[in-house]
Scaffold this active site. Structure first.
Site, PDB file in Angstrom:
ATOM      1  N   ARG A  10       0.977  -1.364   0.050  1.00 55.87           N
ATOM      2  CA  ARG A  10       0.017  -0.079   0.053  1.00 55.87           C
ATOM      3  C   ARG A  10       0.888   1.315  -0.025  1.00 55.87           C
ATOM      4  O   ARG A  10       0.522   2.225  -0.492  1.00 55.87           O
ATOM      5  CB  ARG A  10      -0.985   0.073   1.084  1.00 55.87           C
ATOM      6  CG  ARG A  10      -2.159  -0.951   0.994  1.00 55.87           C
ATOM      7  CD  ARG A  10      -3.265  -0.988   2.020  1.00 55.87           C
ATOM      8  NE  ARG A  10      -4.184  -1.700   1.631  1.00 55.87           N
ATOM      9  CZ  ARG A  10      -5.325  -2.010   2.379  1.00 55.87           C
ATOM     10  NH1 ARG A  10      -5.152  -1.869   3.707  1.00 55.87           N
ATOM     11  NH2 ARG A  10      -6.234  -2.585   1.978  1.00 55.87           N
TER      12      ARG A  10
ATOM     13  N   LYS B  21     -20.840 -14.098   2.127  1.00 53.31           N
ATOM     14  CA  LYS B  21     -22.371 -13.857   2.142  1.00 53.31           C
ATOM     15  C   LYS B  21     -22.837 -13.302   0.945  1.00 53.31           C
ATOM     16  O   LYS B  21     -22.230 -12.452   0.422  1.00 53.31           O
ATOM     17  CB  LYS B  21     -22.231 -13.024   3.419  1.00 53.31           C
ATOM     18  CG  LYS B  21     -22.022 -13.525   4.825  1.00 53.31           C
ATOM     19  CD  LYS B  21     -22.004 -12.491   5.670  1.00 53.31           C
ATOM     20  CE  LYS B  21     -21.631 -12.894   7.117  1.00 53.31           C
ATOM     21  NZ  LYS B  21     -21.587 -11.741   7.999  1.00 53.31           N
TER      22      LYS B  21
ATOM     23  N   GLY C 189     -11.079  -7.903  -0.645  1.00 51.29           N
ATOM     24  CA  GLY C 189      -9.592  -8.348   0.056  1.00 51.29           C
ATOM     25  C   GLY C 189      -9.255  -9.702  -0.143  1.00 51.29           C
ATOM     26  O   GLY C 189      -8.026  -9.809  -0.590  1.00 51.29           O
TER      27      GLY C 189
ATOM     28  N   GLY D 173     -13.506  -2.882  -0.126  1.00 50.94           N
ATOM     29  CA  GLY D 173     -14.754  -2.406  -0.025  1.00 50.94           C
ATOM     30  C   GLY D 173     -14.963  -1.397  -1.127  1.00 50.94           C
ATOM     31  O   GLY D 173     -16.082  -1.217  -1.667  1.00 50.94           O
TER      32      GLY D 173
HETATM   33  P1  ADP Z   1     -13.827 -10.492  -0.670  1.00 46.20           P
HETATM   34  O1  ADP Z   1     -13.092 -10.345   0.589  1.00 46.20           O
HETATM   35  O2  ADP Z   1     -12.941 -10.794  -1.601  1.00 46.20           O
HETATM   36  O3  ADP Z   1     -14.819  -9.401  -0.869  1.00 46.20           O
HETATM   37  P2  ADP Z   1     -15.601 -12.181   0.832  1.00 46.20           P
HETATM   38  O4  ADP Z   1     -14.886 -11.782   2.255  1.00 46.20           O
HETATM   39  O5  ADP Z   1     -16.805 -11.982   0.527  1.00 46.20           O
HETATM   40  O6  ADP Z   1     -14.560 -12.065  -0.167  1.00 46.20           O
HETATM   41  O7  ADP Z   1     -15.469 -13.589   1.061  1.00 46.20           O
HETATM   42  C1  ADP Z   1     -14.120 -14.564   1.555  1.00 46.20           C
HETATM   43  C2  ADP Z   1     -14.448 -15.683   2.360  1.00 46.20           C
HETATM   44  O8  ADP Z   1     -15.619 -16.508   1.898  1.00 46.20           O
HETATM   45  C3  ADP Z   1     -13.208 -16.543   2.581  1.00 46.20           C
HETATM   46  O9  ADP Z   1     -12.661 -16.340   4.024  1.00 46.20           O
HETATM   47  C4  ADP Z   1     -13.976 -17.922   2.411  1.00 46.20           C
HETATM   48  O10 ADP Z   1     -13.317 -18.904   3.218  1.00 46.20           O
HETATM   49  C5  ADP Z   1     -15.254 -17.814   2.421  1.00 46.20           C
HETATM   50  N1  ADP Z   1     -15.862 -18.908   1.747  1.00 46.20           N
HETATM   51  C6  ADP Z   1     -16.081 -18.940   0.319  1.00 46.20           C
HETATM   52  N2  ADP Z   1     -16.574 -20.027   0.231  1.00 46.20           N
HETATM   53  C7  ADP Z   1     -17.219 -20.632   1.205  1.00 46.20           C
HETATM   54  C8  ADP Z   1     -17.933 -21.820   1.473  1.00 46.20           C
HETATM   55  N3  ADP Z   1     -18.498 -22.479   0.719  1.00 46.20           N
HETATM   56  N4  ADP Z   1     -18.173 -21.818   2.815  1.00 46.20           N
HETATM   57  C9  ADP Z   1     -17.811 -21.050   3.840  1.00 46.20           C
HETATM   58  N5  ADP Z   1     -17.141 -19.988   3.542  1.00 46.20           N
HETATM   59  C10 ADP Z   1     -16.726 -20.026   2.272  1.00 46.20           C
HETATM   60 MG    MG Z   2     -13.345 -10.465   2.864  1.00 47.90          MG
END
Ligand code: ADP
Ligand code: MG
Length: 393
Positions: free
Chosen positions: A35, A197, A350, A373
């Site tokens: 960063r 989620k 992230g 975000g």
């Molecule tokens: P980003 O940070 O890229 O926006 P998220 O924070 O929404 O992504 O999601 C990442 C998390 O989702 C990871 O920690 C991963 O372990 C979890 N994850 C992905 N698939 C599953 C699953 N099938 N069941 C539970 N957790 C999951």
């Molecule tokens: Mg995340």
């Protein structure tokens, strides 16, 4: 958007908002300085042009009070090394002592303020705090893309109290790429969404339904969509209170003729645990005692084919629990598919960005966003508070 290239900088005092929210270890050593490095083009340009640079960032969440562990001291040291000149660390963000330091700055010198979040006025976007930040400042430059979705004093408020407010080179680059995905993206436009989620991603999905030709779903969010279709998903992560909404999103996808794909096979286990026994099952439904933790090989094949034909790709959210080896293959293979496509490819989020680095394909992605975000909010709302305020100026 204007940038520092549009300003006459010599001798001007410039407030530079950067995102130096770096990960620190227990001894307050910087674990990853990317960063800081990302802001170097702007900092170096300002210094070369003989501006007097007052840089500022937040670090962690000290919640409005001075907490030594959240000091920018290690950042000031690393920045000094990277720009090969001394960076003075101010003892605070505002106040008499800081004001004198600002006034004493010489052309081509850099001062780093302490953690902006040592003061409650920062996150509250308090106007008197914003005015104190702007004191003795001629121009404002925002290069903190990772914070541009926050209506905070150093991101939004301050811009009202300076002569000119412009975007730094990192912010400019982020907005350039993300705008391409938002305004007339080359088609077919394929969006890949995963992660934990649905609830985190609702506005993003809603916007993508208006833009994308295909949406490929992976990660835990797939199971809320399966539930919405009436399928059993065993012990998979489901957001019960979002099932109704998932049903509406599925209906909208159909009405708007967006190809909405859910995984056709899954890597399942009894627990989200490296030692649990792993199986591949076709779906749905999923066995009652097991949970879906990654997309299966058949889904990888289907998704990869769609990805290979895309002209624009936006990816957010891992396809499975990629942190654990045996549930990481879906995400790694999709990362490879995105990397080998010739599309304009953008990855934001992230964990998604971490996954792309883990797969070792970051160089082959058109744009790996530095703001988790912020990139999602930009895709959802097509602008950000910190960008709006620059165009208003
Ligand atoms: P980003 O940070 O890229 O926006 P998220 O924070 O929404 O992504 O999601 C990442 C998390 O989702 C990871 O920690 C991963 O372990 C979890 N994850 C992905 N698939 C599953 C699953 N099938 N069941 C539970 N957790 C999951
Ligand atoms: Mg995340």
């Amino acid at each position: 958007m204007l940038t520092p290239k549009d300003l006459d900088l010599k001798g001007k005092r410039v407030f530079l908002r950067v995102d130096f929210n770096v990960p620190l270890d227990e001894e307050c050593k910087i674990r990853d300085d990317s960063r800081i490095k990302a802001a170097l083009p702007t900092i170096n340009y300002l210094l070369e042009q003989k501006a007097k640079v007052v840089a500022a960032s937040h670090l962690g969440r000290p919640k409005g009070e001075y907490i030594p562990e959240f000091s920018l001291k290690p950042v000031a040291k690393r920045l000094s090394e990277l720009i090969s000149q001394e960076v003075i660390l101010a003892p605070d963000v505002v106040g008499e002592e800081v004001l004198s330091l600002k006034k004493e700055l010489k052309e081509g010198q850099a001062l780093l303020l302490e953690n902006l979040r040592f003061h409650k006025g920062e996150t509250a976007n308090d106007s008197s705090f914003a005015q104190l930040l702007a004191k003795e400042i001629d121009y404002y430059v925002n290069d903190a893309f990772g914070a541009a979705h926050r209506s905070h004093a150093s991101v939004v408020g301050i811009a009202h109290y300076v002569e000119k407010a412009v975007a730094g080179f990192l912010l400019e680059k982020e907005v350039d790429y993300l705008s391409k995905a938002v305004h007339s993206p080359p088609k077919p436009y394929v969006a890949i969404l995963g992660g934990a989620k649905v609830s985190d991603k609702i506005p993003v999905i809603e916007n993508l339904l208006n833009k994308a030709d295909s949406i490929l779903i992976g990660g835990a969010m797939a199971y809320t969509f399966f539930k919405a279709q009436g399928f059993e998903v065993g012990r998979s992560l489901v957001e019960e209170d979002k099932i109704e909404l998932a049903r509406k999103l599925l209906d909208r996808a159909q009405a708007q003729k967006v190809n909405f794909y859910l995984p056709s096979d899954h890597i399942v286990a009894a627990e989200k645990d490296p030692n649990s026994e792993v199986k591949t099952v076709n779906s749905p439904p999923l066995p009652p005692d097991l949970m879906g933790l990654d997309i299966g090989p058949k889904t990888v094949g289907q998704y990869s084919e769609i990805i290979s034909e895309a002209k624009t790709i936006f990816w957010n959210g891992p396809m499975g629990v990629f942190e654990i080896e045996q549930f990481s293959q879906g995400t790694m293979k999709i990362a490879e598919a995105v990397a080998s496509s010739r599309a304009l490819s953008i990855v934001g989020g992230g964990d998604s960005v971490a996954a792309v680095y883990k797969a070792g394909v970051s160089e082959k992605i058109s744009h790996v966003s530095t703001g988790g975000g912020a990139s999602l909010e930009f895709i959802a709302n097509e602008t950000l508070p910190g960008i709006e305020v620059l165009s208003e100026k």
